[in-house]
Design a protein around this motif. Structure first.
Motif, PDB file in Angstrom:
ATOM      1  N   TYR A 172     -23.354  -5.563 -48.074  1.00 13.96           N
ATOM      2  CA  TYR A 172     -24.043  -4.327 -48.424  1.00 13.96           C
ATOM      3  C   TYR A 172     -24.814  -4.547 -49.717  1.00 13.96           C
ATOM      4  O   TYR A 172     -24.396  -5.341 -50.570  1.00 13.96           O
ATOM      5  CB  TYR A 172     -23.051  -3.174 -48.607  1.00 13.96           C
ATOM      6  N   TRP A 173     -25.922  -3.789 -49.854  1.00 13.05           N
ATOM      7  CA  TRP A 173     -26.775  -3.909 -51.034  1.00 13.05           C
ATOM      8  C   TRP A 173     -26.988  -2.560 -51.701  1.00 13.05           C
ATOM      9  O   TRP A 173     -27.099  -1.537 -51.013  1.00 13.05           O
ATOM     10  CB  TRP A 173     -28.149  -4.469 -50.632  1.00 13.05           C
ATOM     11  N   GLY A 174     -27.075  -2.589 -53.019  1.00 15.81           N
ATOM     12  CA  GLY A 174     -27.511  -1.416 -53.735  1.00 15.81           C
ATOM     13  C   GLY A 174     -29.028  -1.376 -53.773  1.00 15.81           C
ATOM     14  O   GLY A 174     -29.703  -2.322 -53.363  1.00 15.81           O
ATOM     15  N   LYS A 175     -29.574  -0.275 -54.290  1.00 16.85           N
ATOM     16  CA  LYS A 175     -31.032  -0.115 -54.326  1.00 16.85           C
ATOM     17  C   LYS A 175     -31.657  -0.794 -55.540  1.00 16.85           C
ATOM     18  O   LYS A 175     -32.869  -0.996 -55.577  1.00 16.85           O
ATOM     19  CB  LYS A 175     -31.396   1.370 -54.306  1.00 16.85           C
ATOM     20  N   GLY A 176     -30.838  -1.105 -56.530  1.00 17.54           N
ATOM     21  CA  GLY A 176     -31.345  -1.834 -57.686  1.00 17.54           C
ATOM     22  C   GLY A 176     -31.567  -0.968 -58.906  1.00 17.54           C
ATOM     23  O   GLY A 176     -31.747   0.250 -58.810  1.00 17.54           O
ATOM     24  N   THR A 177     -31.555  -1.631 -60.060  1.00 18.97           N
ATOM     25  CA  THR A 177     -31.846  -0.976 -61.331  1.00 18.97           C
ATOM     26  C   THR A 177     -32.767  -1.891 -62.132  1.00 18.97           C
ATOM     27  O   THR A 177     -32.570  -3.106 -62.156  1.00 18.97           O
ATOM     28  CB  THR A 177     -30.550  -0.670 -62.102  1.00 18.97           C
ATOM     29  N   LEU A 178     -33.781  -1.301 -62.751  1.00 20.96           N
ATOM     30  CA  LEU A 178     -34.796  -2.083 -63.438  1.00 20.96           C
ATOM     31  C   LEU A 178     -34.346  -2.431 -64.850  1.00 20.96           C
ATOM     32  O   LEU A 178     -33.941  -1.560 -65.619  1.00 20.96           O
ATOM     33  CB  LEU A 178     -36.114  -1.310 -63.491  1.00 20.96           C
ATOM     34  N   VAL A 179     -34.457  -3.700 -65.181  1.00 21.93           N
ATOM     35  CA  VAL A 179     -34.222  -4.189 -66.540  1.00 21.93           C
ATOM     36  C   VAL A 179     -35.538  -4.743 -67.063  1.00 21.93           C
ATOM     37  O   VAL A 179     -36.130  -5.626 -66.442  1.00 21.93           O
ATOM     38  CB  VAL A 179     -33.140  -5.286 -66.564  1.00 21.93           C
ATOM     39  N   THR A 180     -35.984  -4.201 -68.187  1.00 20.09           N
ATOM     40  CA  THR A 180     -37.226  -4.651 -68.802  1.00 20.09           C
ATOM     41  C   THR A 180     -36.916  -5.165 -70.198  1.00 20.09           C
ATOM     42  O   THR A 180     -36.359  -4.434 -71.022  1.00 20.09           O
ATOM     43  CB  THR A 180     -38.250  -3.508 -68.895  1.00 20.09           C
ATOM     44  N   VAL A 181     -37.278  -6.415 -70.443  1.00 19.63           N
ATOM     45  CA  VAL A 181     -37.049  -7.032 -71.752  1.00 19.63           C
ATOM     46  C   VAL A 181     -38.413  -7.215 -72.411  1.00 19.63           C
ATOM     47  O   VAL A 181     -39.211  -8.047 -71.997  1.00 19.63           O
ATOM     48  CB  VAL A 181     -36.321  -8.376 -71.629  1.00 19.63           C
ATOM     49  N   SER A 182     -38.653  -6.418 -73.433  1.00 20.09           N
ATOM     50  CA  SER A 182     -39.964  -6.432 -74.076  1.00 20.09           C
ATOM     51  C   SER A 182     -39.867  -5.856 -75.481  1.00 20.09           C
ATOM     52  O   SER A 182     -39.042  -4.984 -75.752  1.00 20.09           O
ATOM     53  CB  SER A 182     -40.963  -5.610 -73.255  1.00 20.09           C
ATOM     54  N   SER A 183     -40.723  -6.363 -76.350  1.00 18.03           N
ATOM     55  CA  SER A 183     -40.782  -5.827 -77.706  1.00 18.03           C
ATOM     56  C   SER A 183     -41.874  -4.765 -77.806  1.00 18.03           C
ATOM     57  O   SER A 183     -42.080  -4.179 -78.868  1.00 18.03           O
ATOM     58  CB  SER A 183     -41.035  -6.954 -78.704  1.00 18.03           C
TER      59      SER A 183
END
Length: 121
Positions: free
Chosen positions: A110-121
């Motif tokens: 089974y899969w989740g829908k996902g969560t966005l991780v943004t690494v930025s200054s």
């Protein structure tokens, strides 16, 4: 019916930390291996880390020493502690779990829908 729901994503500066969580719910009989995958814009989905029911872990070379996967079997939850984040870690992070539901003799992914991780200054 089984659901995997991720949480904990967001915007973080390079060098920062985030902790992702993924909770499984529904008609669950048992959960086997669990893992985190990620997909960056324009790239294919890749494995980040996996953990077996017994706690054995496996990591992509790109995250070794920076990310830690763990699980709480009582809560049907898998975690990903991310440290020393880099811009190239920016992606949608999705969790995966091999789950045996009530009435079935084998587990299926089974899969989740996902969560966005943004690494930025």
């Amino acid at each position: 019916q089984v659901h995997l729901v991720e949480s904990g994503g967001g915007l973080v500066q390079p060098g920062g930390s985030l902790r992702l969580s993924c909770a499984a719910s529904g008609s669950i009989f048992s959960i086997g291996a669990m893992g985190w995958y990620r997909q960056a814009p324009g790239k294919e989905r890749e494995l980040v880390a996996t953990i077996t029911l017994g706690g054995n872990t496996n990591y992509a070379d790109s995250v070794k020493g920076r990310f830690t996967i763990s699980r709480d079997n009582a809560k049907n939850t898998v975690y990903l502690q991310m440290a020393a984040l880099k811009p190239e870690d920016t992606a949608v992070y999705s969790c995966n779990a091999i789950i045996r539901t009530l009435g079935l003799s084998v587990g299926i992914p089974y899969w989740g829908k996902g969560t966005l991780v943004t690494v930025s200054s």
